[in-house]
Design a protein around this motif. Sequence first.
Motif, PDB file in Angstrom:
ATOM      1  N   VAL A  35       0.802  -1.230   0.000  1.00  0.00           N
ATOM      2  CA  VAL A  35       0.000   0.000   0.000  1.00  0.00           C
ATOM      3  C   VAL A  35       0.835   1.280   0.000  1.00  0.00           C
ATOM      4  CG1 VAL A  35      -1.989  -1.079   1.118  1.00  0.00           C
ATOM      5  CG2 VAL A  35      -0.259   0.054   2.524  1.00  0.00           C
ATOM      6  N   CYS A  88       3.007   9.623   4.600  1.00  0.00           N
ATOM      7  CA  CYS A  88       1.546   9.719   4.481  1.00  0.00           C
ATOM      8  C   CYS A  88       0.839   8.950   5.586  1.00  0.00           C
ATOM      9  CB  CYS A  88       1.080   9.231   3.116  1.00  0.00           C
ATOM     10  SG  CYS A  88       1.473   7.517   2.746  1.00  0.00           S
ATOM     11  N   GLY A  89       1.465   7.873   6.087  1.00  0.00           N
ATOM     12  CA  GLY A  89       0.874   7.127   7.197  1.00  0.00           C
ATOM     13  C   GLY A  89      -0.093   6.040   6.775  1.00  0.00           C
ATOM     14  N   ILE A  90      -0.187   5.737   5.463  1.00  0.00           N
ATOM     15  CA  ILE A  90      -1.088   4.663   5.024  1.00  0.00           C
ATOM     16  C   ILE A  90      -0.635   3.328   5.604  1.00  0.00           C
ATOM     17  CG2 ILE A  90      -1.995   3.409   3.028  1.00  0.00           C
ATOM     18  CD1 ILE A  90      -1.799   5.912   1.392  1.00  0.00           C
ATOM     19  N   CYS A  91       0.699   3.098   5.665  1.00  0.00           N
ATOM     20  CA  CYS A  91       1.217   1.834   6.201  1.00  0.00           C
ATOM     21  C   CYS A  91       0.783   1.633   7.646  1.00  0.00           C
ATOM     22  CB  CYS A  91       2.732   1.773   6.061  1.00  0.00           C
ATOM     23  SG  CYS A  91       3.597   3.223   6.667  1.00  0.00           S
ATOM     24  N   GLN A 121      -1.792   3.010   9.147  1.00  0.00           N
ATOM     25  CA  GLN A 121      -3.245   2.849   9.184  1.00  0.00           C
ATOM     26  C   GLN A 121      -3.651   1.431   8.794  1.00  0.00           C
ATOM     27  OE1 GLN A 121      -5.703   5.076   9.920  1.00  0.00           O
ATOM     28  NE2 GLN A 121      -7.397   3.778   9.281  1.00  0.00           N
ATOM     29  N   GLU A 122      -2.972   0.847   7.808  1.00  0.00           N
ATOM     30  CA  GLU A 122      -3.388  -0.434   7.254  1.00  0.00           C
ATOM     31  C   GLU A 122      -2.736  -1.632   7.923  1.00  0.00           C
ATOM     32  OE1 GLU A 122      -5.873  -0.915   5.145  1.00  0.00           O
ATOM     33  OE2 GLU A 122      -6.148   1.234   5.364  1.00  0.00           O
ATOM     34  N   HIS A 132      -3.565   9.703   5.359  1.00  0.00           N
ATOM     35  CA  HIS A 132      -3.390   8.298   5.752  1.00  0.00           C
ATOM     36  C   HIS A 132      -4.643   7.451   5.514  1.00  0.00           C
ATOM     37  CE1 HIS A 132      -5.115  10.138   9.399  1.00  0.00           C
ATOM     38  NE2 HIS A 132      -5.591   8.933   9.658  1.00  0.00           N
ATOM     39  N   LEU A 133      -5.775   8.082   5.131  1.00  0.00           N
ATOM     40  CA  LEU A 133      -7.023   7.332   4.964  1.00  0.00           C
ATOM     41  C   LEU A 133      -7.268   6.821   3.551  1.00  0.00           C
ATOM     42  CD1 LEU A 133      -9.442   9.452   7.167  1.00  0.00           C
ATOM     43  CD2 LEU A 133      -8.461   7.243   7.698  1.00  0.00           C
ATOM     44  N   THR A 134      -6.302   7.024   2.635  1.00  0.00           N
ATOM     45  CA  THR A 134      -6.518   6.674   1.227  1.00  0.00           C
ATOM     46  C   THR A 134      -7.092   5.267   1.034  1.00  0.00           C
ATOM     47  OG1 THR A 134      -4.793   8.164   0.495  1.00  0.00           O
ATOM     48  CG2 THR A 134      -5.357   6.393  -1.004  1.00  0.00           C
ATOM     49  N   VAL A 135      -6.423   4.265   1.603  1.00  0.00           N
ATOM     50  CA  VAL A 135      -6.850   2.883   1.385  1.00  0.00           C
ATOM     51  C   VAL A 135      -8.156   2.598   2.119  1.00  0.00           C
ATOM     52  CG1 VAL A 135      -6.179   0.479   1.706  1.00  0.00           C
ATOM     53  CG2 VAL A 135      -4.512   2.106   0.892  1.00  0.00           C
ATOM     54  N   GLU A 136      -8.289   3.196   3.314  1.00  0.00           N
ATOM     55  CA  GLU A 136      -9.499   3.034   4.119  1.00  0.00           C
ATOM     56  C   GLU A 136     -10.729   3.532   3.347  1.00  0.00           C
ATOM     57  OE1 GLU A 136      -9.162   1.646   7.040  1.00  0.00           O
ATOM     58  OE2 GLU A 136     -11.319   1.729   7.481  1.00  0.00           O
ATOM     59  N   LYS A 185     -11.685   1.332   0.463  1.00  0.00           N
ATOM     60  CA  LYS A 185     -12.406   0.136   0.915  1.00  0.00           C
ATOM     61  C   LYS A 185     -13.860   0.470   1.231  1.00  0.00           C
ATOM     62  CE  LYS A 185      -8.732  -2.503   3.057  1.00  0.00           C
ATOM     63  NZ  LYS A 185      -8.042  -2.687   4.330  1.00  0.00           N
TER      64      LYS A 185
END
Lengths: 85, 314
Positions: free
Chosen positions: A43, A66-69, A71-72, B235-239, B242
């Motif tokens: 991601v 970005c912090g996606i890692c 978060q996921e 940080h919420l892109t993938v969230e 979904k």
Amino acid sequence: MAKPVGIYVKPGSSKENKTGSWRTERPIFKHDTCTDCRICVMVCPDGAVFGSNYIYDPDYDYCKGCGICAQECPVDDIEMVPEVR
Amino acid sequence: MNNQESNTKPKERKRKEKPPVEESLLAMGHRACTGCGEALGAKLVMDVAGPKTYVATATGCLEVFSTPFPESAWRMPWIHSLFENSAAVAAGIEAGLIAQGRDKDVNVIAQGGDGGTADIGIGCLSGMLERGHNVLYVCYDNEAYMNTGVQRSGLTPFDARTTTSPYGKKSWGNKTEKKNLPGIVAAHNIPYVATASVGYPFDLQRKVKKALSIKGPKFIQIHVPCPLGWVYPAHLTVEIAKLAILTGLIPIYEMEYGELTRSRKIGKNRKPVEEYLKLQGRFKHLFSGKPEAEEELEKIRQIAEKNIKKFGLA
């Protein structure tokens, strides 16, 4: 002979531009509960997470924070801390 | 997972060791915004396609952030066409490769944003599909013209606020519903049409792999959230990607020769549309508490309901 039209640049040369300076938060990979699922690798929009065998770390030269890692991550093994320089 | 398994430390479990992570074919250092969904989508597609791929990209965010002169983030042959003709350029590349006898084991990919595909480039796309070129067209759908500052496009969803469909006294944002682009493409009777999302990266990569194994024109529309245009924390892109699927607003499915063959079921995991809308600034006006806002929300619920019925997501 026809002259070439357009501009040619070397493939992958964007690596000269270190985007790590954009970061306001830094991801810390704790390596405690890692299950080797590689979702963090999958991601990352910059493709900046590298490693193998339960040990993964971002390339801080390019990580934009970005912090996606974080978060996921299904086991919360990644923590975002404010970037201090 | 049963209890016994979760009690053992993960490092003690015996597993086949995976090879170390390799560098992506979309190189680091590109200028995409922090948390960009489109960069994530492009990276996932390119990693499946491999280095033996010719890529034509339409004007848009993707082209701008990946190739600031004198650099390029692409580690494969890449060409920037105009806004409208990436499909035509890719068709030309494919025809050229056949003429030179170099069309074995190579892929040709054309890509564009939602504006470059659904509005400006639909003519060239239709021509490419009609002529039956062996090209995969990938549309990165971020639901507006993000590169020029969030103007509405044909794929902007109902009631979304953009700079050309603002919220005001007489407006609730974008007046029209999302155009059924995969439907238009499938009407060309091509071998493979799919929609995917960066929220499900493994599913996305499977679809790209499948598309590239088929000869003939293929089309994949990838839903990619945009933190800047949709106004949400990066940080919420993938969230968010979904949630778009779990609420039924973005159905993901596959079509072969115009027939629906497979769709991702939501079933018990279905979420109310508010959960998806609330996270985004572009739908903020729908939560003002006014009675009209509730009516607009009901219309969006109807859209989700319609999708679930149409594609059999329940």
